[in-house]
Design an enzyme around this catalytic site. Structure first.
Site, short mmCIF file in Angstrom:
data_model
loop_
_atom_site.label_atom_id
_atom_site.label_comp_id
_atom_site.label_asym_id
_atom_site.label_seq_id
_atom_site.Cartn_x
_atom_site.Cartn_y
_atom_site.Cartn_z
N ARG A 169 0.83 -1.19 0.00
CA ARG A 169 0.00 0.00 0.00
C ARG A 169 0.87 1.25 0.00
O ARG A 169 0.60 2.22 -0.71
CB ARG A 169 -0.93 0.01 1.22
N ASN A 199 -11.04 -4.66 -0.65
CA ASN A 199 -11.01 -3.53 -1.60
C ASN A 199 -10.06 -3.83 -2.77
O ASN A 199 -9.22 -4.72 -2.67
CB ASN A 199 -10.54 -2.27 -0.87
N ASP A 228 -18.44 -0.12 4.29
CA ASP A 228 -19.06 0.56 5.43
C ASP A 228 -18.91 2.08 5.38
O ASP A 228 -19.28 2.78 6.31
CB ASP A 228 -18.47 0.04 6.74
N TYR A 288 -14.86 10.29 -0.58
CA TYR A 288 -13.78 9.83 -1.45
C TYR A 288 -13.81 10.51 -2.82
O TYR A 288 -12.81 10.44 -3.56
CB TYR A 288 -13.87 8.31 -1.66
#
Length: 442
Positions: free
Chosen positions: A95, A149, A172, A264
């Site tokens: 990540r 994800n 969520d 987002y």
């Protein structure tokens, strides 16, 4: 009374596992369990989490629940009833690379949005398809409730390879947004019936009907959002990055005041602002490694050392409760309403049928029943969504076909990318960084 269920958590070493287990224990009347299995390919993380979960079970008087941790898929999945999937292929180190490679080239560095999200998607597809394959082999009647994800991308991949699998894809984030709005402006979210549409981490509210007040409260929430900044909810308290995200939610609502946006969307509508504020050397991945991950290791070490008091240090939020509510809605045929990620098939009437969208849906014993919005969505939202849907589908094509050309098209079309030149530069760097995880592209 239903028989006691066997639950397997794929990605058992995740720092979110205690929140899920706490929600399971809090709802033992609706979701009785006999066994919890933690499955993770990282044995050390899984061992640490098993210590923590065992401590929780004993502390709360659930010593009768059988707990196991394993790296063996046959042991993990055989005969289980529910699989809660929250895998992170490549872990936080990958990540960090996703975020920093993008930022180095002036692009959004984020785990699910922009090209970092696409890099993560290419890793996640293989990992989740493997999990689904295990479930089909060892527990074909089990329900998979997926948090892995990026949801739209992995949902599309699973739909192509396993079209008949019993799987629900959920995020969520909408619940987090609603909780934050309700806490700030004095509403009770449990009284809300919300209507929302979009893609995962890419959507808008069209109505928030408050049953206790007998009206749509969205217009007054929009007015509040444009005049006062929200504070993060308790479960994100002290996290400046989330505070910044909710500050941007006010900016988006001021500029486009017809709907309430998913926060987002800042990564697609204002990528330049996001990059300007980002620290290219210390990203969200670093924050998580120095926060939740470090905290989890410290708790495990306390338990190993025999500490009995003040061990658990979690802020659970709604993450665990949401996935448990889905499980109980299936198990007890409750037909509860959720925001879920599903094939469109007319739910958004003027969007392509094969898009993977996030819309309200009811969940019962037979699975998901999406709600049709009936009305076309505005061209502004439709245009943004269609471009992103096409980019995500091209990425899934690239994965299955091993196509460099499709990957480049996907990267170029991503809504956060200004040109094919920079898309190609970043794609080539991502390929090098992800040799261990991506299929070979040619």
């Amino acid at each position: 009374m239903n028989k006691k269920q066997i639950i397997t958590i794929a990605g058992g070493g995740s720092t979110y596992t205690p929140g899920i287990i706490q929600a399971v224990l809090n709802n033992s009347d609706r979701l009785p369990i006999s066994e919890i299995r933690l499955y993770d390919i990282d044995g050390k993380r899984n061992e640490d989490m098993a210590l923590i979960i065992d401590f929780m079970l004993k502390k709360e008087g659930h010593s009768d629940v059988v707990l196991s941790s394993t790296e063996n898929p046959k042991e993990a999945f055989t005969g289980c009833d529910f699989v809660f999937s929250q895998i992170r292929v490549g872990g936080m180190k990958m990540r960090e690379k996703d975020e920093k490679i993008a930022l180095k080239h002036g692009l959004v560095g984020q785990e699910t949005c922009g090209l970092g999200g696409f890099a993560y998607g290419m890793r996640s597809m293989g990992g989740l398809l493997e999990i689904v394959g295990y479930v089909q082999e060892y527990a074909p009647e089990a329900w998979i409730l997926n948090y892995t994800n990026p949801e739209s991308i992995v949902s599309e991949a699973v739909r192509r390879q396993f079209p008949g699998i019993k799987m629900i894809n959920a995020c969520d984030m909408t619940i987090s947004i609603e909780e934050t709005i309700a806490d700030n402006y004095g509403y009770d979210r449990k009284e809300w019936v919300s209507t929302y549409y979009g893609l995962n981490h890419f959507g808008w509210y069209t109505e928030i009907y408050d049953k206790s007040l007998g009206r749509d409260v969205m217009p007054e929430i929009i007015e509040k959002l444009t005049s006062q900044t929200m504070k993060v909810a308790d479960f994100n308290e002290g996290d400046q990055s989330w505070q910044d995200a909710f500050n941007m939610m006010s900016v988006m609502t001021k500029d486009f005041p017809t709907h309430i946006p998913n926060n987002y969307l800042e990564y697609y509508l204002y990528p330049d602002m996001v990059v300007e504020e980002a620290d290219k050397n210390y990203t969200r991945a670093n924050m998580v490694m120095d926060g939740r991950e470090k905290n989890t290791k410290e708790m495990a070490e306390k338990i190993r050392s025999g500490v009995k008091e003040d061990v658990l240090n979690f802020n659970f939020g709604e993450h665990g409760q949401y996935i448990v509510d889905m499980a109980t809605s299936i198990l007890n045929d409750e037909h509860r309403r959720f925001m879920l990620i599903v094939p469109n098939r007319g739910a958004i009437p003027n969007l392509r049928e094969d898009a993977v969208v996030e819309v309200p849906a009811y969940v019962g014993a037979t699975g998901v029943e999406p709600i049709s919005l009936r009305q076309p969505i505005p061209d502004f939202h439709k245009g943004l969504m269609e471009a992103q849907v096409a980019a995500e589908k091209l990425l899934v094509d690239a994965y299955f076909e091993g196509s460099y050309q499709k990957a480049l098209q996907a990267f170029t079309l991503n809504q956060s990318v200004p040109s094919a030149r920079v898309a190609k530069i970043v794609l080539d760097e991502m390929i090098e960084a992800n040799k261990e995880y991506w299929p070979e592209l040619s």
